[in-house]
Write a protein that holds these residues in place. Structure first.
Motif, PDB file in Angstrom:
ATOM      1  N   ASP A   1       1.017  -8.129   3.861  1.00  0.00           N
ATOM      2  CA  ASP A   1      -0.109  -8.501   4.724  1.00  0.00           C
ATOM      3  C   ASP A   1      -0.467  -7.411   5.756  1.00  0.00           C
ATOM      4  O   ASP A   1       0.276  -6.410   5.963  1.00  0.00           O
ATOM      5  CB  ASP A   1       0.150  -9.853   5.383  1.00  0.00           C
ATOM      6  N   SER A   2      -1.361  -7.554   6.562  1.00  0.00           N
ATOM      7  CA  SER A   2      -1.938  -6.687   7.558  1.00  0.00           C
ATOM      8  C   SER A   2      -2.781  -7.365   8.593  1.00  0.00           C
ATOM      9  O   SER A   2      -3.217  -8.666   8.278  1.00  0.00           O
ATOM     10  CB  SER A   2      -2.636  -5.559   6.734  1.00  0.00           C
TER      11      SER A   2
ATOM     12  N   THR B   1      -5.315  -6.720  -3.499  1.00  0.00           N
ATOM     13  CA  THR B   1      -5.198  -7.210  -2.272  1.00  0.00           C
ATOM     14  C   THR B   1      -4.670  -8.583  -2.317  1.00  0.00           C
ATOM     15  O   THR B   1      -5.248  -9.554  -3.097  1.00  0.00           O
ATOM     16  CB  THR B   1      -6.522  -7.248  -1.729  1.00  0.00           C
ATOM     17  N   TYR B   2      -3.847  -8.850  -1.348  1.00  0.00           N
ATOM     18  CA  TYR B   2      -3.229 -10.087  -1.301  1.00  0.00           C
ATOM     19  C   TYR B   2      -3.257 -10.670   0.252  1.00  0.00           C
ATOM     20  O   TYR B   2      -3.304  -9.948   1.079  1.00  0.00           O
ATOM     21  CB  TYR B   2      -1.450 -10.065  -1.446  1.00  0.00           C
ATOM     22  N   SER B   3      -3.543 -11.982   0.212  1.00  0.00           N
ATOM     23  CA  SER B   3      -3.793 -12.543   1.537  1.00  0.00           C
ATOM     24  C   SER B   3      -2.783 -13.577   2.072  1.00  0.00           C
ATOM     25  O   SER B   3      -2.846 -14.175   3.120  1.00  0.00           O
ATOM     26  CB  SER B   3      -5.126 -13.086   1.670  1.00  0.00           C
TER      27      SER B   3
ATOM     28  N   GLY C   1      -4.954  -8.992   4.883  1.00  0.00           N
ATOM     29  CA  GLY C   1      -4.574  -8.693   3.517  1.00  0.00           C
ATOM     30  C   GLY C   1      -3.924  -7.412   3.157  1.00  0.00           C
ATOM     31  O   GLY C   1      -4.384  -6.533   3.958  1.00  0.00           O
ATOM     32  N   ILE C   2      -2.845  -7.346   2.253  1.00  0.00           N
ATOM     33  CA  ILE C   2      -2.461  -6.073   2.120  1.00  0.00           C
ATOM     34  C   ILE C   2      -3.055  -5.290   0.791  1.00  0.00           C
ATOM     35  O   ILE C   2      -3.574  -6.277  -0.180  1.00  0.00           O
ATOM     36  CB  ILE C   2      -0.928  -6.008   1.829  1.00  0.00           C
ATOM     37  N   LYS C   3      -3.109  -4.452   0.680  1.00  0.00           N
ATOM     38  CA  LYS C   3      -3.887  -3.538  -0.267  1.00  0.00           C
ATOM     39  C   LYS C   3      -2.914  -2.480  -0.785  1.00  0.00           C
ATOM     40  O   LYS C   3      -2.522  -1.445  -0.421  1.00  0.00           O
ATOM     41  CB  LYS C   3      -5.230  -2.603   0.262  1.00  0.00           C
ATOM     42  N   THR C   4      -2.462  -3.184  -1.975  1.00  0.00           N
ATOM     43  CA  THR C   4      -1.324  -2.256  -2.926  1.00  0.00           C
ATOM     44  C   THR C   4      -2.158  -1.466  -3.668  1.00  0.00           C
ATOM     45  O   THR C   4      -3.118  -1.987  -4.536  1.00  0.00           O
ATOM     46  CB  THR C   4      -0.520  -3.200  -3.656  1.00  0.00           C
TER      47      THR C   4
ATOM     48  N   GLY D   1     -14.252  -0.100  -2.943  1.00  0.00           N
ATOM     49  CA  GLY D   1     -12.983   0.408  -2.316  1.00  0.00           C
ATOM     50  C   GLY D   1     -12.898   1.901  -2.435  1.00  0.00           C
ATOM     51  O   GLY D   1     -13.754   2.834  -2.932  1.00  0.00           O
TER      52      GLY D   1
ATOM     53  N   THR E   1      -7.006  -1.020  -6.552  1.00  0.00           N
ATOM     54  CA  THR E   1      -6.363  -1.725  -5.116  1.00  0.00           C
ATOM     55  C   THR E   1      -6.040  -3.149  -5.676  1.00  0.00           C
ATOM     56  O   THR E   1      -7.174  -3.830  -6.210  1.00  0.00           O
ATOM     57  CB  THR E   1      -7.125  -1.711  -4.080  1.00  0.00           C
TER      58      THR E   1
END
Length: 214
Positions: free
Chosen positions: A196-197, A67-69, A201-204, A10, A65
């Motif tokens: 999300d994106s 990542t959630y999906s 998935g969102i990358k926090t 990443g 990071t």
């Protein structure tokens, strides 16, 4: 659910220039040359069911990071009674190079929200080290009549930084929550707040500050 992260991947941007500590103070120590390794992640909660959360470490050791999906709170037609609130508790076992310790200095969250007029959304976040009663909490509110991407950044003041104990293995706990309130919106309206994106998935991103151990 347990995820094992053995390779650091990443890309992230470092936020740790001298300006972060004030012009009168010396810049913080640079990240250690060896990579940090997140050996395991235990994920629990309605927002991060099995297989929907993953962790990676940036190559320069300044961030990691999550990542959630499939992390979304929703109200309206077709929603289950419990869908208005989703949460996720992460427990990370982080190995850092000898002689160094770290603290979370900032966290960036992003996602998409569609909130009908009269509805509202709330995003909460917090973290703490195992055995340490100090927990940093942040809360963000979103008003109805919103249909767009969202992004928030939490920054911890230098004096409030909580560093992992030197020479001890303490897990890092990260708790997040999404909640949607229908408020005065139309009974037939659907409102949701998601991490999300368009990539699925969102990358926090959690940025790290480093300190040399005595």
């Amino acid at each position: 659910m347990v995820l094992r992260v053995l390779a650091a991947t990443g890309v992230a941007t470092s936020l740790f220039g001298s300006s972060a500590l004030g012009g009168s103070q010396p810049p913080p120590p640079p990240p250690p040359p060896d990579r940090i390794v997140i050996d395991s992640v235990a994920a629990a909660g309605s927002g991060c069911s099995a297989g929907t959360a993953a962790v990676a470490v940036s190559p320069d050791n300044t961030a990691f990071t999550v990542t959630y999906s499939n992390y979304m709170a929703q109200v309206g037609p077709g929603s289950a009674p419990t869908d208005f609130r989703k949460d996720c508790q992460l427990n990370l076992l982080v190995h850092v190079p000898g002689g160094s310790t770290y603290a979370i200095v900032s966290a960036g969250y992003s996602g998409f929200a569609s909130l009908a007029p009269g509805a509202s959304g709330t995003m909460r976040a917090g973290y703490h080290f195992q055995g340490d009663p100090r927990t940093i909490h942040k809360t963000h509110h979103f008003k109805g009549g919103f249909n767009n991407d969202w992004q928030v950044t939490d920054t911890v003041d230098t004096a409030a930084l909580v560093f992992a104990p030197c020479g001890e293995e303490r897990s890092l706990g990260i708790d997040t929550e999404l909640q949607v309130d229908p408020g005065t919106s139309s009974p037939g309206a659907t409102s949701f707040l998601g991490m999300d994106s368009t990539a699925g998935g969102i990358k926090t991103v959690y940025h790290l500050a480093w300190k040399q151990c005595p």
